[in-house]
Design an enzyme around this catalytic site. Structure first.
Site, PDB file in Angstrom:
ATOM      1  N   GLU A 166       0.811  -1.220   0.000  1.00 59.53           N
ATOM      2  CA  GLU A 166       0.000   0.000   0.000  1.00 59.53           C
ATOM      3  C   GLU A 166       0.845   1.270   0.000  1.00 59.53           C
ATOM      4  O   GLU A 166       0.800   2.076   0.942  1.00 59.53           O
ATOM      5  CB  GLU A 166      -0.966  -0.004   1.191  1.00 59.53           C
ATOM      6  CG  GLU A 166      -1.971  -1.139   1.145  1.00 59.53           C
ATOM      7  CD  GLU A 166      -3.027  -1.052   2.235  1.00 59.53           C
ATOM      8  OE1 GLU A 166      -3.012  -0.074   3.017  1.00 59.53           O
ATOM      9  OE2 GLU A 166      -3.867  -1.962   2.318  1.00 59.53           O
ATOM     10  N   GLU A 355      -4.857  -8.758   0.803  1.00 61.44           N
ATOM     11  CA  GLU A 355      -5.562  -8.491   2.054  1.00 61.44           C
ATOM     12  C   GLU A 355      -7.039  -8.333   1.755  1.00 61.44           C
ATOM     13  O   GLU A 355      -7.422  -7.643   0.811  1.00 61.44           O
ATOM     14  CB  GLU A 355      -5.087  -7.194   2.739  1.00 61.44           C
ATOM     15  CG  GLU A 355      -3.699  -7.216   3.310  1.00 61.44           C
ATOM     16  CD  GLU A 355      -3.347  -5.910   4.010  1.00 61.44           C
ATOM     17  OE1 GLU A 355      -4.284  -5.169   4.415  1.00 61.44           O
ATOM     18  OE2 GLU A 355      -2.152  -5.610   4.152  1.00 61.44           O
TER      19      GLU A 355
END
Length: 460
Positions: A166, A355
């Site tokens: 991220e 995720e």
């Protein structure tokens, strides 16, 4: 779309991150990270929490491998702590840190679990931040050195690597909005950090020879609430999604993004050869998905944590529909399905859901159980969305639940719980209790739907 003739099997796994679970922040030569510094500043984290102890996984690696083995999963995604290996960010190598990750990798392999390693999940060595952090090109150079050190020790056993997790959060929450470490609220600085993170990813590929190298992005579908919000939504999409996919796929920042972020046209930042190096540098893409983004105008929702994370976009209002998880994020599996199909069409790359999970207001352990049926419903709906995307031709290779353990959840501290396993923070031994969702997911792994289960995450 590059649709495989025969869909690849879908590996099932579970994911964690170093600072969120390891603890032991001052042991075995580990240097301080930006999160150690950030959490020490009053008011930065809910409850004044920090990751000094976290889940104490540094001392309980065998216990946690046993929990992963109990799920029966194909793979485990974890991250390595840069300051545990290179305490000053470059130069001196701390072999005790590498020893820890070697024990983890060897234990996973002995248990028949594929290790999937992420090099950077936000815990930048503080020594590098003191030199400017991701606002400086030399941090990307230091990242390459770090990648090489890790690969030299573990590259014979780990074949699937992600460079960054991220980078949108690292760049825009960390340097533009100031709600994550290093806590700098400098607007357009987020764009500088984004470019250097991309460079670090691309250059590190050369330090990982023979590996499947990807990058993990928290892409999100951006759905304007009204036609009037379409322009704002396009700006949000540019900074959340296209700032990464444009360079990785096309070797370019698009015109709208350059209008929002003129610094990305600065030849002192984006130098000749940079975008050529970034283009095609990912063998696969990781996607972390939790919720869609719904830009709106005049919702009256007021300020929110991501308010400053889209520098160059006019004031951002967000609409959030019901149902929501305990962290306030809308539950919408359709967003994951759309994201997977659209991203594969855009990139042609193999995709891994690195995720996906839900923060739920779990009850305490009662008679040895935590009945988190809301989390089970969330996971069931999103696994079904993955199956629909694969049926539509998206080349999705893996699905990792976030997360194994209730852990340190960044700016939320320990107030929000995503784990399949309850961690009793009132117990000196941090007692671990598998929740109902843990047992449910183990059942999905043991009796999978057609096409699920794989010997290798990125095996063709």
């Amino acid at each position: 779309m590059n649709t495989p003739t025969t869909p690849s099997p879908l590996s099932l796994g579970v994911a964690t991150a170093s600072y969120q679970i390891e603890g032991a922040v001052a042991e075995d030569g580990r240097g301080p990270s930006i999160w150690d510094t950030f959490t020490a500043e009053p008011g930065r984290v809910v409850g004044g929490d920090d990751g000094a102890e976290a889940c104490d996984s540094y001392h309980r690696v065998e216990d946690d491998i046993a929990l992963i083995r109990g799920l029966g999963v194909d793979a485990y995604r974890f991250s390595l702590a840069w300051p545990r290996i290179l305490p000053e960010g470059r130069g001196r190598v701390e072999t005790r840190g590498l020893d820890y990750y070697e024990r983890l990798v060897d234990g996973l392999l002995e248990a028949g679990i594929e290790p999937v390693a992420t090099l950077y999940h936000w815990d930048l060595p503080q020594a590098l931040e003191d030199e400017g952090g991701w606002l400086e090109r030399r941090t990307a150079e230091a990242f390459v050195e770090y990648a090489g050190v890790v690969h030299q020790r573990l590259g014979d056993r780990v074949t699937s690597w992600a460079t960054h997790n991220e980078p949108w959060c690292a760049a825009y929450l960390g340097y533009a909005a100031g709600v994550h470490a290093p806590g700098r609220s400098e607007g357009a600085a987020g764009h500088r950090a984004a470019h250097h993170l991309l460079l670090g990813h691309a250059w590190a590929r050369e330090a990982l020879p023979g590996a499947h190298v990807g990058i993990v992005l928290n892409l999100a579908p951006v759905w304007p609430e009204s036609p009037e919000a379409a322009d704002v939504a396009d700006g949000v999409d540019a900074i959340r999604n296209r700032v990464w996919l444009g360079p990785l796929v096309d070797g370019a920042y698009d015109e709208r993004l350059l209008a929002i972020a003129p610094v990305l046209s600065d030849p002192e930042l984006v130098r000749p050869g940079d975008l050529d190096a970034i283009k095609g540098s990912a063998d696969w893409l990781g996607i972390n998905y939790y919720t869609p983004i719904r830009p709106a105008l005049g919702t009256g929702e007021g300020e929110h944590p991501e308010q400053g994370a889209y520098p160059g976009v006019e004031r951002l209002d967000l609409a959030v529909r019901e149902p929501r998880t305990d962290i306030g994020w809308e539950v919408e599996p359709r967003g994951l399905e759309e994201l997977l199909v659209d991203t594969h069409r855009r990139t042609g790359l193999p995709l891994v859901i690195t995720e996906n999970g839900a923060a739920c207001a779990d009850t305490d352990v009662v008679d040895g159980r935590v009945e988190d049926t809301d989390r089970i419903d969330y996971l069931r709906g999103h696994l079904a969305a993955v199956d629909r995307a694969r049926d539509a031709g998206a080349d999705v290779r893996g699905y990792f639940v976030w997360t194994l353990l209730d852990n340190f959840e960044w700016a939320e501290g320990y107030a929000k719980t995503f784990g399949l396993v309850h961690v009793d923070r009132s117990s000196p031994s941090l007692t671990r209790t598998p929740k109902a969702s843990y047992h449910w997911f183990a059942e999905q792994v043991a009796a999978p739907a057609q096409g699920r289960g794989a010997a290798g995450l990125l095996t063709p």
